[in-house]
Motif scaffolding. Structure first.
Motif, PDB file in Angstrom:
ATOM      1  N   TYR A 542      98.830  19.924  -5.068  1.00 44.54           N
ATOM      2  CA  TYR A 542      97.417  19.605  -4.885  1.00 44.54           C
ATOM      3  C   TYR A 542      97.276  18.407  -3.945  1.00 44.54           C
ATOM      4  N   GLU A 543      98.168  17.429  -4.069  1.00 48.62           N
ATOM      5  CA  GLU A 543      98.108  16.252  -3.204  1.00 48.62           C
ATOM      6  C   GLU A 543      98.354  16.624  -1.740  1.00 48.62           C
ATOM      7  N   LYS A 544      99.339  17.510  -1.523  1.00 54.92           N
ATOM      8  CA  LYS A 544      99.628  17.943  -0.151  1.00 54.92           C
ATOM      9  C   LYS A 544      98.460  18.739   0.417  1.00 54.92           C
ATOM     10  N   PHE A 545      97.852  19.557  -0.419  1.00 54.75           N
ATOM     11  CA  PHE A 545      96.691  20.331   0.036  1.00 54.75           C
ATOM     12  C   PHE A 545      95.574  19.380   0.455  1.00 54.75           C
ATOM     13  N   ILE A 546      95.294  18.364  -0.364  1.00 58.17           N
ATOM     14  CA  ILE A 546      94.224  17.414  -0.046  1.00 58.17           C
ATOM     15  C   ILE A 546      94.520  16.702   1.276  1.00 58.17           C
ATOM     16  N   GLU A 547      95.764  16.323   1.459  1.00 63.67           N
ATOM     17  CA  GLU A 547      96.169  15.646   2.698  1.00 63.67           C
ATOM     18  C   GLU A 547      95.836  16.483   3.924  1.00 63.67           C
ATOM     19  N   LEU A 548      96.083  17.799   3.830  1.00 63.89           N
ATOM     20  CA  LEU A 548      95.880  18.684   4.977  1.00 63.89           C
ATOM     21  C   LEU A 548      94.446  19.182   5.105  1.00 63.89           C
ATOM     22  N   ALA A 549      93.712  19.229   3.997  1.00 62.48           N
ATOM     23  CA  ALA A 549      92.400  19.890   4.003  1.00 62.48           C
ATOM     24  C   ALA A 549      91.210  18.934   3.953  1.00 62.48           C
ATOM     25  N   LYS A 550      91.435  17.670   3.644  1.00 65.32           N
ATOM     26  CA  LYS A 550      90.297  16.764   3.427  1.00 65.32           C
ATOM     27  C   LYS A 550      89.452  16.565   4.682  1.00 65.32           C
ATOM     28  N   GLY A 551      90.018  16.810   5.836  1.00 68.10           N
ATOM     29  CA  GLY A 551      89.252  16.694   7.079  1.00 68.10           C
ATOM     30  C   GLY A 551      88.301  17.851   7.314  1.00 68.10           C
ATOM     31  N   GLU A 552      88.396  18.909   6.478  1.00 65.95           N
ATOM     32  CA  GLU A 552      87.497  20.074   6.609  1.00 65.95           C
ATOM     33  C   GLU A 552      86.835  20.372   5.262  1.00 65.95           C
ATOM     34  N   PRO A 553      86.018  19.438   4.755  1.00 68.13           N
ATOM     35  CA  PRO A 553      85.435  19.606   3.415  1.00 68.13           C
ATOM     36  C   PRO A 553      84.516  20.817   3.289  1.00 68.13           C
ATOM     37  N   ASP A 554      83.854  21.193   4.372  1.00 67.95           N
ATOM     38  CA  ASP A 554      82.966  22.363   4.286  1.00 67.95           C
ATOM     39  C   ASP A 554      83.766  23.649   4.125  1.00 67.95           C
ATOM     40  N   LYS A 555      84.877  23.736   4.839  1.00 69.60           N
ATOM     41  CA  LYS A 555      85.713  24.946   4.787  1.00 69.60           C
ATOM     42  C   LYS A 555      86.419  25.078   3.448  1.00 69.60           C
ATOM     43  N   PHE A 556      86.880  23.945   2.878  1.00 72.17           N
ATOM     44  CA  PHE A 556      87.695  23.991   1.660  1.00 72.17           C
ATOM     45  C   PHE A 556      86.993  23.355   0.452  1.00 72.17           C
ATOM     46  N   ARG A 557      85.679  23.436   0.401  1.00 75.80           N
ATOM     47  CA  ARG A 557      84.919  22.731  -0.644  1.00 75.80           C
ATOM     48  C   ARG A 557      85.388  23.099  -2.048  1.00 75.80           C
ATOM     49  N   LYS A 558      85.434  24.411  -2.356  1.00 77.76           N
ATOM     50  CA  LYS A 558      85.825  24.850  -3.701  1.00 77.76           C
ATOM     51  C   LYS A 558      87.249  24.440  -4.030  1.00 77.76           C
ATOM     52  N   GLU A 559      88.139  24.588  -3.075  1.00 72.24           N
ATOM     53  CA  GLU A 559      89.542  24.259  -3.311  1.00 72.24           C
ATOM     54  C   GLU A 559      89.738  22.749  -3.506  1.00 72.24           C
ATOM     55  N   LEU A 560      88.999  21.943  -2.729  1.00 68.02           N
ATOM     56  CA  LEU A 560      89.095  20.497  -2.879  1.00 68.02           C
ATOM     57  C   LEU A 560      88.554  20.045  -4.234  1.00 68.02           C
ATOM     58  N   ILE A 561      87.457  20.664  -4.686  1.00 68.60           N
ATOM     59  CA  ILE A 561      86.911  20.331  -6.016  1.00 68.60           C
ATOM     60  C   ILE A 561      87.948  20.628  -7.091  1.00 68.60           C
ATOM     61  N   GLU A 562      88.615  21.790  -7.003  1.00 69.60           N
ATOM     62  CA  GLU A 562      89.647  22.137  -7.983  1.00 69.60           C
ATOM     63  C   GLU A 562      90.795  21.135  -7.928  1.00 69.60           C
ATOM     64  N   SER A 563      91.203  20.752  -6.725  1.00 77.33           N
ATOM     65  CA  SER A 563      92.338  19.839  -6.564  1.00 77.33           C
ATOM     66  C   SER A 563      92.010  18.447  -7.125  1.00 77.33           C
ATOM     67  N   TYR A 564      90.836  17.905  -6.770  1.00 72.81           N
ATOM     68  CA  TYR A 564      90.450  16.594  -7.288  1.00 72.81           C
ATOM     69  C   TYR A 564      90.286  16.643  -8.807  1.00 72.81           C
ATOM     70  N   SER A 565      89.767  17.769  -9.312  1.00 70.41           N
ATOM     71  CA  SER A 565      89.573  17.900 -10.762  1.00 70.41           C
ATOM     72  C   SER A 565      90.913  17.894 -11.492  1.00 70.41           C
ATOM     73  N   TYR A 566      91.888  18.604 -10.931  1.00 68.08           N
ATOM     74  CA  TYR A 566      93.210  18.613 -11.563  1.00 68.08           C
ATOM     75  C   TYR A 566      93.799  17.203 -11.611  1.00 68.08           C
ATOM     76  N   LEU A 567      93.762  16.522 -10.474  1.00 74.93           N
ATOM     77  CA  LEU A 567      94.358  15.186 -10.418  1.00 74.93           C
ATOM     78  C   LEU A 567      93.608  14.201 -11.306  1.00 74.93           C
ATOM     79  N   GLY A 568      92.277  14.370 -11.370  1.00 74.35           N
ATOM     80  CA  GLY A 568      91.504  13.517 -12.268  1.00 74.35           C
ATOM     81  C   GLY A 568      91.914  13.739 -13.714  1.00 74.35           C
ATOM     82  N   TYR A 569      92.087  15.005 -14.070  1.00 67.28           N
ATOM     83  CA  TYR A 569      92.487  15.314 -15.454  1.00 67.28           C
ATOM     84  C   TYR A 569      93.919  14.850 -15.719  1.00 67.28           C
ATOM     85  N   TYR A 570      94.823  15.043 -14.744  1.00 68.12           N
ATOM     86  CA  TYR A 570      96.214  14.625 -14.927  1.00 68.12           C
ATOM     87  C   TYR A 570      96.296  13.116 -15.196  1.00 68.12           C
ATOM     88  N   TYR A 571      95.596  12.314 -14.394  1.00 68.15           N
ATOM     89  CA  TYR A 571      95.655  10.864 -14.591  1.00 68.15           C
ATOM     90  C   TYR A 571      94.907  10.434 -15.854  1.00 68.15           C
TER      91      TYR A 571
END
Length: 605
Positions: A542-571
């Motif tokens: 998820y961290e690697k995905f965020i690194e590569l995708a965060k510059g295109e939030p409109d394209k990867f909105r759903k995926e970024l929400i899932e990734s941030y949610s996972y990391l938020g829950y993990y921590y």
């Protein structure tokens, strides 16, 4: 095509005879040379009651032979023998018929008749005998050359003898001697269109295409009515994939020589490749369907209507094609029909036709790619996996499809065994959630077992214990009675699909290291190995995905929400509230009304 081959052999005797015979016959010979056989037949038939009946019988025999109508050819040669004072040419013509009909004794008899009645020691008789033995069906080139040497001894300036010698060497694959003899003919007659055309043919075979085109244009410049030169130009341009010029010259060829079903089919095939589908259709639908070989016509009609998106007409012609009992079907027939079936929503039947291709040609690995796409559309995950495993050398997209197919197949397997137990025990939502977690852990344990039976049994025991821990008292008796059978279902249905998906995604990332979505799906796979997120197996992906995708939030909105949610829950589980809070805030930045993020952030205040 027998018709085409025999026509080419017939042409070898025409030019010399034009010089030797009267102008009345010369006109008829030109009609034959330019393949206007119907007109030539009318012309020579009109001479049967004239002083030229000797020539008429022989040439009518030659025409019918060129058309492959051997009984009619034989009839005219026999009339010549019975009625002509000098029947040597007719005897020689009969040898041609005898040989193609495999009547060797009659061929020998008529060969002797030709030689014995050749009182004038006419070179043409030996030339016709050479034609007989050099015929594409006979290929007795040694005997043909023997007769040609006799013809050349009588007439050293016989262009036709040199041309036929050149053809023989060409058929034997001896290009040097072929060019030498066509050159000998041109030394005698510099503008001889047949010699120029066949010399061009040799150049085309060795890919000296520019010189071949030059020679063919010289042939046309010298005799604009010489049809075979246009035909060769058309075929040469077709070889060079210049189908605009190929169709242009083939149209001229037909205009000069006259149309036949075979010529129209060839013309239509060129038009089809040139994407002139409507013209190809118009030509072929005008043909008589009783024509002996309709497979090629039906094929082009079916293909053309497919390219014009007329599915109904395309299908009707494909069905007619596949109803032909004696037709030799091409891989492209199955492939194009599969495209049609897919366009009309019948992907499963399309796969059946594609399988016919790989069943006969194991080199067509590209077909497995097509099968995988259709299977994916049909949600046939096993079909996708089977096709791509057979294809082996995969594209990035195919690795992605393979990974998703394994994931969806794994999801389906877990859902199936969950539904099986739920139908027996009437499990509630909470129990179903716990059952899913237990089965996901089993899938991970199965992968880690690496085929060790003891470890697999231990993993199954863990599943039993997990289920037993949440079974309620009113479900216990049913559980005990169905426990063994259900555990066997778990063992037989659930495999290592998630591990195989992860493997495919690793290969995808190797092939396309900056493809963000590959890491997102790896994260999902690894979250299945760690369903309670305690080990954080999905975290690095998820961290690697965020690194590569965060510059295109409109394209990867759903995926970024899932990734941030996972990391938020993990921590959150790790009790690192500051990091957890920062990730949930990222969720809200993308989705301000995300209830989960709002609730967690309230708890973290």
């Amino acid at each position: 095509m027998l018709y085409k081959k025999l026509t080419l052999v017939l042409f070898s005797t025409l030019v010399m005879w034009t010089n030797l015979l009267s102008q009345d016959v010369t006109e008829g010979i030109k009609l034959i040379r330019n393949e206007k056989f119907n007109e030539a037949k009318k012309y020579f038939s009109s001479l049967l009651t004239s002083s030229k009946k000797t020539d008429a019988n022989f040439y009518l025999g030659q025409i019918y032979f060129a058309e492959g109508k051997f009984d009619s050819s034989k009839s005219f040669f026999l009339k010549g023998i019975n009625n002509d004072k000098e029947p040597a040419l007719d005897y020689a013509g009969l040898v041609k018929v005898n040989l193609v009909q495999n009547n060797i004794s009659e061929a020998n008899k008529n060969q002797n008749g030709a030689i014995e009645t050749n009182d004038d020691n006419d070179a043409r008789v030996y030339l016709v005998l050479a034609e007989a033995y050099s015929n594409p069906q006979i290929k007795d080139y040694e005997k043909a050359i023997l007769f040609l040497n006799k013809a050349l001894k009588i007439d050293p300036k016989s262009t036709d003898s040199y041309i036929l010698l050149g053809k023989i060497y060409l058929n034997e694959g001896n290009g040097s001697d072929a060019i030498k003899n066509f050159g000998n003919a041109l030394d005698i007659s510099k503008t001889n269109p047949e010699a120029l055309t066949y010399k061009a043919k040799v150049y085309a075979l060795i890919d000296n295409n520019n010189d071949a085109i030059t020679l063919l244009n010289e042939a046309i410049a010298g005799d604009s009515a010489y049809a075979p030169a246009y035909n060769e130009l058309a075929e040469l341009y077709a070889k060079l994939k210049d189908y605009a010029k190929a169709t242009e010259y083939y149209k001229k060829y037909i205009d000069i020589s006259g149309s036949t079903p075979e010529k129209l089919k060839r013309y239509a095939s060129m038009l089809y490749i040139n994407k002139d589908y409507e013209k190809a259709i118009k030509i072929l639908e005008g043909l008589n369907n009783s024509d002996q070989d309709i497979a090629s016509a039906l094929r082009i009609l079916a293909y053309s209507y497919l390219r014009l998106d007329d599915a109904e007409k395309s299908k009707s012609y494909f069905q007619k094609l596949f109803e032909l009992k004696s037709a030799d079907y091409l891989p492209s027939d199955y492939e194009n029909y599969a495209d049609l079936l897919s366009k009309t929503g019948n992907d499963s039947l399309a796969v059946e036709y594609l399988l016919k291709i790989v069943a006969t040609d194991s080199t067509r690995n590209d077909i497995w790619g097509k099968i995988s796409v259709l299977s994916f559309k049909d949600k046939n995950w096993s079909g996708v996996i089977s096709a791509l495993e057979k294809k082996q050398a995969l594209t990035a997209q195919e690795y992605f499809d393979l990974a998703k197919a394994y994931i969806f197949k794994g999801d389906k397997a877990i859902s199936e065994v969950m539904q099986s137990l739920s139908s027996k025990l009437d499990l509630n939502e909470e129990q179903l959630g716990k059952l899913r977690i237990a089965l996901l852990y089993y899938q991970k344990d199965l992968t880690d077992a690496k085929g060790d039976n003891q470890k697999i049994v231990a993993a199954l025991n863990k599943v039993e214990q997990s289920v037993a821990s949440f079974i309620e008292s009113n479900q216990k008796s049913k559980w005990l009675s169905d426990q063994t059978n259900w555990i066997q279902e778990v063992r037989s249905i659930i495999g290592q699909e998630y591990a195989k998906a992860d493997s495919a995604l690793v290969r995808l990332s190797t092939k396309a290291p900056n493809l963000a979505i590959a890491y997102f799906w790896r994260a999902r796979v690894n979250s299945n190995f760690d369903p309670e997120s305690e080990a954080g197996l999905a975290k690095p992906f998820y961290e690697k995905f965020i690194e590569l995708a965060k510059g295109e939030p409109d394209k990867f909105r759903k995926e970024l929400i899932e990734s941030y949610s996972y990391l938020g829950y993990y921590y959150y589980l790790q009790k690192d509230n500051a990091k957890s809070k920062s990730y949930w805030q990222q969720v809200l930045a993308l989705d301000p009304e995300n209830n989960q993020a709002i609730d967690v952030l309230k708890q973290l205040k």
